[in-house]
Motif scaffolding. Sequence first.
Motif, PDB file in Angstrom:
ATOM      1  N   ARG A   8       0.799  -1.221   0.000  1.00  0.00           N
ATOM      2  CA  ARG A   8       0.000   0.000   0.000  1.00  0.00           C
ATOM      3  C   ARG A   8       0.835   1.275   0.000  1.00  0.00           C
ATOM      4  N   VAL A   9       2.002   1.239   0.587  1.00  0.00           N
ATOM      5  CA  VAL A   9       2.840   2.436   0.656  1.00  0.00           C
ATOM      6  C   VAL A   9       3.201   2.958  -0.744  1.00  0.00           C
ATOM      7  N   LYS A  10       3.225   2.067  -1.738  1.00  0.00           N
ATOM      8  CA  LYS A  10       3.545   2.466  -3.116  1.00  0.00           C
ATOM      9  C   LYS A  10       2.348   3.002  -3.890  1.00  0.00           C
ATOM     10  N   CYS A  11       1.149   2.796  -3.364  1.00  0.00           N
ATOM     11  CA  CYS A  11      -0.077   3.191  -4.070  1.00  0.00           C
ATOM     12  C   CYS A  11      -0.116   4.701  -4.298  1.00  0.00           C
ATOM     13  N   ILE A  12      -0.532   5.091  -5.512  1.00  0.00           N
ATOM     14  CA  ILE A  12      -0.670   6.515  -5.835  1.00  0.00           C
ATOM     15  C   ILE A  12      -2.136   6.933  -5.942  1.00  0.00           C
ATOM     16  N   GLY A  13      -3.043   6.006  -5.681  1.00  0.00           N
ATOM     17  CA  GLY A  13      -4.473   6.329  -5.677  1.00  0.00           C
ATOM     18  C   GLY A  13      -5.065   6.594  -7.044  1.00  0.00           C
ATOM     19  N   CYS A  14      -4.638   5.840  -8.046  1.00  0.00           N
ATOM     20  CA  CYS A  14      -5.118   6.074  -9.413  1.00  0.00           C
ATOM     21  C   CYS A  14      -6.530   5.543  -9.650  1.00  0.00           C
ATOM     22  N   VAL A  40      -5.359  -8.269   5.742  1.00  0.00           N
ATOM     23  CA  VAL A  40      -4.597  -8.234   6.979  1.00  0.00           C
ATOM     24  C   VAL A  40      -3.206  -7.686   6.660  1.00  0.00           C
ATOM     25  N   GLU A  41      -2.757  -6.710   7.458  1.00  0.00           N
ATOM     26  CA  GLU A  41      -1.458  -6.084   7.231  1.00  0.00           C
ATOM     27  C   GLU A  41      -0.368  -6.807   8.026  1.00  0.00           C
ATOM     28  N   LYS A  42       0.750  -7.065   7.346  1.00  0.00           N
ATOM     29  CA  LYS A  42       1.904  -7.671   8.004  1.00  0.00           C
ATOM     30  C   LYS A  42       3.160  -7.121   7.339  1.00  0.00           C
ATOM     31  N   ARG A  43       3.931  -6.359   8.092  1.00  0.00           N
ATOM     32  CA  ARG A  43       5.178  -5.762   7.602  1.00  0.00           C
ATOM     33  C   ARG A  43       4.982  -4.924   6.336  1.00  0.00           C
ATOM     34  N   GLY A  44       3.942  -4.138   6.306  1.00  0.00           N
ATOM     35  CA  GLY A  44       3.711  -3.247   5.182  1.00  0.00           C
ATOM     36  C   GLY A  44       2.994  -3.864   3.994  1.00  0.00           C
ATOM     37  N   MET A  45       2.746  -5.165   4.033  1.00  0.00           N
ATOM     38  CA  MET A  45       2.019  -5.854   2.962  1.00  0.00           C
ATOM     39  C   MET A  45       0.616  -6.199   3.465  1.00  0.00           C
ATOM     40  N   PHE A  46      -0.367  -5.923   2.632  1.00  0.00           N
ATOM     41  CA  PHE A  46      -1.752  -6.271   2.943  1.00  0.00           C
ATOM     42  C   PHE A  46      -2.107  -7.504   2.124  1.00  0.00           C
ATOM     43  N   PRO A  66      -0.463   1.275 -12.214  1.00  0.00           N
ATOM     44  CA  PRO A  66       0.729   1.876 -12.821  1.00  0.00           C
ATOM     45  C   PRO A  66       1.997   1.736 -11.983  1.00  0.00           C
ATOM     46  N   VAL A  67       1.877   1.454 -10.701  1.00  0.00           N
ATOM     47  CA  VAL A  67       3.065   1.317  -9.863  1.00  0.00           C
ATOM     48  C   VAL A  67       3.336  -0.133  -9.454  1.00  0.00           C
ATOM     49  N   ASN A  68       2.559  -1.065  -9.988  1.00  0.00           N
ATOM     50  CA  ASN A  68       2.739  -2.500  -9.741  1.00  0.00           C
ATOM     51  C   ASN A  68       2.828  -2.860  -8.260  1.00  0.00           C
ATOM     52  N   CYS A  69       1.901  -2.337  -7.478  1.00  0.00           N
ATOM     53  CA  CYS A  69       1.914  -2.645  -6.041  1.00  0.00           C
ATOM     54  C   CYS A  69       0.936  -3.745  -5.673  1.00  0.00           C
ATOM     55  N   ILE A  70       0.289  -4.371  -6.681  1.00  0.00           N
ATOM     56  CA  ILE A  70      -0.670  -5.446  -6.466  1.00  0.00           C
ATOM     57  C   ILE A  70      -0.132  -6.737  -7.070  1.00  0.00           C
ATOM     58  N   LYS A  71      -0.155  -7.814  -6.297  1.00  0.00           N
ATOM     59  CA  LYS A  71       0.283  -9.120  -6.783  1.00  0.00           C
ATOM     60  C   LYS A  71      -0.863 -10.115  -6.568  1.00  0.00           C
ATOM     61  N   ILE A  72      -1.071 -10.965  -7.561  1.00  0.00           N
ATOM     62  CA  ILE A  72      -2.118 -11.981  -7.515  1.00  0.00           C
ATOM     63  C   ILE A  72      -1.465 -13.339  -7.743  1.00  0.00           C
TER      64      ILE A  72
END
Length: 75
Positions: A8-14, A40-46, A66-72
């Motif tokens: 989430r810290v990388k998210c730019i809210g696009c 659930v948040e753990k060490r900066g990863m949700f 655009p910032v590739n902060c989501i992984k599936i």
Amino acid sequence: MVRISQQRVKCIGCNACVEAAPYRWRMSRKDGKCTLIQAVEKRGMFNILVTDDEYDANVDAAMHCPVNCIKIEQV
């Protein structure tokens, strides 16, 4: 099952993820970033485990981020 992860810290809210899967993502009014609903948040990863029926929409959300902060990943 499908694991959705967001740094989430990388998210730019696009808002791309909210448009792709509005039942799983929403914009925060506090900081303007996207929030992974029920994660659930753990060490900066949700992280959250969801059923396979959410896979396609969330892959679309990750691809349009655009910032590739989501992984599936399927587990």
